[in-house]
Design a protein around this motif. Structure first.
Motif, mmCIF file in Angstrom:
data_model
loop_
_atom_site.group_PDB
_atom_site.id
_atom_site.type_symbol
_atom_site.label_atom_id
_atom_site.label_comp_id
_atom_site.label_asym_id
_atom_site.label_seq_id
_atom_site.Cartn_x
_atom_site.Cartn_y
_atom_site.Cartn_z
ATOM 1 N N ASP A 196 11.462 -66.132 14.369
ATOM 2 C CA ASP A 196 11.710 -67.119 15.418
ATOM 3 C C ASP A 196 11.818 -68.529 14.836
ATOM 4 O OD1 ASP A 196 11.675 -65.092 17.232
ATOM 5 O OD2 ASP A 196 9.626 -65.463 17.951
ATOM 6 N N ARG A 197 10.924 -68.853 13.873
ATOM 7 C CA ARG A 197 10.985 -70.187 13.255
ATOM 8 C C ARG A 197 12.298 -70.389 12.511
ATOM 9 N NH1 ARG A 197 6.263 -69.097 10.654
ATOM 10 N NH2 ARG A 197 7.269 -69.663 8.687
ATOM 11 N N GLN A 198 12.705 -69.382 11.748
ATOM 12 C CA GLN A 198 13.939 -69.512 10.980
ATOM 13 C C GLN A 198 15.166 -69.580 11.883
ATOM 14 O OE1 GLN A 198 14.046 -69.995 7.605
ATOM 15 N NE2 GLN A 198 11.837 -70.131 7.901
ATOM 16 N N LEU A 199 15.169 -68.752 12.917
ATOM 17 C CA LEU A 199 16.306 -68.786 13.848
ATOM 18 C C LEU A 199 16.395 -70.123 14.574
ATOM 19 C CD1 LEU A 199 16.303 -65.216 15.450
ATOM 20 C CD2 LEU A 199 18.026 -66.203 13.928
ATOM 21 N N GLU A 200 15.246 -70.670 14.953
ATOM 22 C CA GLU A 200 15.246 -71.976 15.627
ATOM 23 C C GLU A 200 15.864 -73.049 14.737
ATOM 24 O OE1 GLU A 200 12.073 -75.074 17.739
ATOM 25 O OE2 GLU A 200 11.369 -73.183 16.857
ATOM 26 N N LYS A 201 15.509 -73.026 13.435
ATOM 27 C CA LYS A 201 16.077 -74.001 12.496
ATOM 28 C C LYS A 201 17.582 -73.808 12.343
ATOM 29 C CE LYS A 201 12.142 -74.421 9.356
ATOM 30 N NZ LYS A 201 11.728 -74.198 7.961
ATOM 31 N N LEU A 202 17.968 -72.551 12.123
ATOM 32 C CA LEU A 202 19.381 -72.282 11.861
ATOM 33 C C LEU A 202 20.254 -72.539 13.085
ATOM 34 C CD1 LEU A 202 19.049 -69.011 9.738
ATOM 35 C CD2 LEU A 202 19.804 -71.253 8.937
ATOM 36 N N GLU A 203 19.759 -72.177 14.250
ATOM 37 C CA GLU A 203 20.555 -72.405 15.461
ATOM 38 C C GLU A 203 20.668 -73.894 15.775
ATOM 39 O OE1 GLU A 203 18.536 -69.889 18.182
ATOM 40 O OE2 GLU A 203 19.621 -68.074 17.537
ATOM 41 N N GLY A 204 19.594 -74.658 15.487
ATOM 42 C CA GLY A 204 19.678 -76.106 15.638
ATOM 43 C C GLY A 204 20.691 -76.705 14.680
ATOM 44 N N LEU A 205 20.671 -76.202 13.435
ATOM 45 C CA LEU A 205 21.630 -76.665 12.428
ATOM 46 C C LEU A 205 23.050 -76.307 12.844
ATOM 47 C CD1 LEU A 205 22.181 -77.853 9.598
ATOM 48 C CD2 LEU A 205 21.800 -75.551 8.673
ATOM 49 N N LEU A 206 23.242 -75.093 13.335
ATOM 50 C CA LEU A 206 24.573 -74.654 13.764
ATOM 51 C C LEU A 206 25.087 -75.519 14.912
ATOM 52 C CD1 LEU A 206 26.892 -72.583 13.691
ATOM 53 C CD2 LEU A 206 25.562 -71.171 15.274
ATOM 54 N N SER A 207 24.187 -75.837 15.852
ATOM 55 C CA SER A 207 24.593 -76.662 16.997
ATOM 56 C C SER A 207 25.073 -78.035 16.535
ATOM 57 C CB SER A 207 23.415 -76.799 17.961
ATOM 58 O OG SER A 207 23.751 -77.621 19.048
ATOM 59 N N ALA B 211 33.919 -75.161 9.025
ATOM 60 C CA ALA B 211 33.806 -74.371 7.785
ATOM 61 C C ALA B 211 32.343 -74.157 7.409
ATOM 62 C CB ALA B 211 34.545 -75.068 6.650
ATOM 63 N N VAL B 212 31.556 -75.220 7.521
ATOM 64 C CA VAL B 212 30.143 -75.111 7.189
ATOM 65 C C VAL B 212 29.409 -74.287 8.250
ATOM 66 C CG1 VAL B 212 28.042 -76.400 6.690
ATOM 67 C CG2 VAL B 212 30.255 -77.338 6.019
ATOM 68 N N ALA B 213 29.844 -74.409 9.505
ATOM 69 C CA ALA B 213 29.214 -73.659 10.585
ATOM 70 C C ALA B 213 29.382 -72.156 10.378
ATOM 71 C CB ALA B 213 29.797 -74.077 11.937
ATOM 72 N N ARG B 214 30.536 -71.756 9.804
ATOM 73 C CA ARG B 214 30.743 -70.328 9.543
ATOM 74 C C ARG B 214 29.682 -69.791 8.574
ATOM 75 N NH1 ARG B 214 36.257 -71.652 9.425
ATOM 76 N NH2 ARG B 214 36.243 -71.689 7.140
ATOM 77 N N MET B 215 29.355 -70.610 7.591
ATOM 78 C CA MET B 215 28.318 -70.195 6.639
ATOM 79 C C MET B 215 26.965 -70.052 7.335
ATOM 80 S SD MET B 215 29.466 -72.696 3.516
ATOM 81 C CE MET B 215 28.064 -72.298 2.504
ATOM 82 N N THR B 216 26.668 -70.963 8.242
ATOM 83 C CA THR B 216 25.392 -70.902 8.964
ATOM 84 C C THR B 216 25.335 -69.688 9.866
ATOM 85 O OG1 THR B 216 25.246 -73.319 8.893
ATOM 86 C CG2 THR B 216 23.837 -72.188 10.470
ATOM 87 N N ARG B 217 26.463 -69.363 10.528
ATOM 88 C CA ARG B 217 26.495 -68.140 11.356
ATOM 89 C C ARG B 217 26.214 -66.915 10.487
ATOM 90 N NH1 ARG B 217 31.307 -70.423 13.640
ATOM 91 N NH2 ARG B 217 30.937 -71.251 15.734
ATOM 92 N N GLY B 218 26.767 -66.909 9.285
ATOM 93 C CA GLY B 218 26.526 -65.792 8.372
ATOM 94 C C GLY B 218 25.059 -65.680 8.008
ATOM 95 N N ARG B 219 24.421 -66.839 7.810
ATOM 96 C CA ARG B 219 22.985 -66.828 7.495
ATOM 97 C C ARG B 219 22.168 -66.290 8.665
ATOM 98 N NH1 ARG B 219 21.516 -72.703 6.006
ATOM 99 N NH2 ARG B 219 19.431 -71.776 5.899
ATOM 100 N N ILE B 220 22.563 -66.648 9.896
ATOM 101 C CA ILE B 220 21.854 -66.161 11.083
ATOM 102 C C ILE B 220 21.986 -64.640 11.188
ATOM 103 C CG2 ILE B 220 21.883 -66.153 13.612
ATOM 104 C CD1 ILE B 220 22.612 -69.152 13.476
ATOM 105 N N ASP B 221 23.210 -64.140 10.997
ATOM 106 C CA ASP B 221 23.433 -62.689 11.079
ATOM 107 C C ASP B 221 22.648 -61.953 9.991
ATOM 108 O OD1 ASP B 221 25.103 -63.094 13.215
ATOM 109 O OD2 ASP B 221 26.957 -63.003 12.037
ATOM 110 N N ALA B 222 22.647 -62.534 8.780
ATOM 111 C CA ALA B 222 21.933 -61.889 7.670
ATOM 112 C C ALA B 222 20.430 -61.854 7.952
ATOM 113 C CB ALA B 222 22.212 -62.629 6.365
#
Length: 368
Positions: A304-315, A324-335
């Protein structure tokens, strides 16, 4: 990881880069992120390994010290010597000094052949000379101490030595039980606190696989002459351990004890051991579920902590048009979600407790 993304964004927006340089810069950042992800996964693993019942671990450390639950150099020699004495008659262990466990070891041709096959199969050739047909004898020192200094012309045999592994595999694969009834004499000075007398004992190995894998030896003891003498589990273990280390063969036992009574007490030991085993498994079942709950809760909190950080970053990246950078963040979320799902499945798989027990030894101990 956010710093890597920020630096990449600044380079892409502010630096005057060619398309090839931009691709190279993105590739460089991906490599840096991969390293960081690896570190994150290690942290996730450590988070998932948190366990309850810390007092239980401390109790086990205390018991291990008090009951000497360690494999001594003498134990190691007895283990090897008894096996070769029985399975490879003619093998020689000639002790050079009565105060030291140093021997000139000569294995029979059959023993060398089978040991050599084991050594080659497991790629252990550089760790021993005992599988060679020359020299005929090898000087060996039994010393069960990790990292002990090497002594010129001596082969150190610790519990990690190929010969020990060979014996363990042979015993494990044996269709016929290696262990047989024993009778031992023990001086009362070697076992203070235990009343003199004849004791019947049975030893079992209890193996459990779950969130935490456990193996333990359980010892059950009865006094042959006086039923009022009752030993605790720790006293019983101490008696059998000391008998194994310091006892002498009691060869006249069959002619001086009531064998029918011995058989009845052995059966009583086995019945009591079965009852304790069932209770032990019930206790471990509850502990196993507690551990699984804690691991799952810990991983869920980490996710939950990691997803909160990554989703905030993606937003933020999407609001700033950094596709382009957002695609990388989406990949990190899926991984992250994929890794977590695998860990949750593994925790739930290990909630199912698998267990079995095996008879190790039965016999008599006379304390006199």
């Amino acid at each position: 990881m956010e710093d890597e993304i920020r630096r990449l964004t600044e380079d892409l927006l502010l630096a005057d880069l060619t398309p090839e340089q931009e691709e190279a810069r993105i590739s460089q950042t991906e490599q840096a992120i991969a390293i960081i992800k690896s570190q994150e996964e290690k942290l996730e693993e450590e988070a998932g390994n948190l366990v309850a019942h810390g007092h239980y671990i401390l109790d086990q450390i205390r018991a291990a010290r008090e009951l000497e639950r360690t494999i001594t150099s003498k134990d190691l020699f007895s283990y090897i010597y008894d096996f070769f004495l029985k399975e490879y008659v003619g093998s020689e262990f000639i002790q050079l000094d009565p105060d030291e466990l140093v021997f000139d070891v000569k294995l029979t041709e059959k023993a060398k052949f089978e040991f050599d096959s084991f050594v080659k199969k497991n790629h252990l050739q550089r760790f021993t000379r005992l599988n060679r047909f020359y020299p005929e004898k090898v000087r060996c020192r039994f010393r069960n101490k990790v990292g002990s200094e090497k002594i010129e012309r001596e082969e150190i045999i610790s519990q990690f030595h190929p010969l020990v592994r060979f014996v363990s595999e042979k015993i494990s694969n044996s269709a016929i039980g290696y262990y047989s009834p024993v009778s031992v004499e023990l001086n009362r000075r070697d076992i203070p606190g235990i009343a003199p007398g004849v004791y019947v004992f049975a030893v079992e190995r209890w193996s459990v696989q779950g969130v935490r894998d456990v193996e333990r030896l359980h010892v059950e003891v009865r006094n042959l002459n006086d039923a009022s003498v009752v030993l605790t589990d720790e006293e019983a273990e101490r008696l059998v351990t000391n008998a194994a280390r310091q006892g002498k063969d009691w060869l006249s036992a069959p002619s001086v004890v009531d064998l029918d009574m011995v058989v009845r007490l052995i059966e009583e030991c086995m019945d009591e051991s079965e009852s304790k085993y069932e209770k032990y498994i019930r206790q471990l079942w509850h502990e196993n579920n507690d551990r699984a709950d804690i691991q799952e809760k810990s991983l869920r909190h980490h996710q939950d902590r990691q997803l909160e950080k990554l989703e905030g970053l993606l937003s933020r990246q999407l609001s700033e048009g950094k596709e382009a950078v957002a695609r990388m963040t989406r990949g990190r979320i899926d991984a992250l979600k994929g890794r977590m799902e695998q860990k949750f499945l593994e925790i739930n798989r290990r909630r199912e407790l698998r267990h079995h027990k095996q008879e190790i030894c039965i016999g008599l101990i006379r304390v006199s």
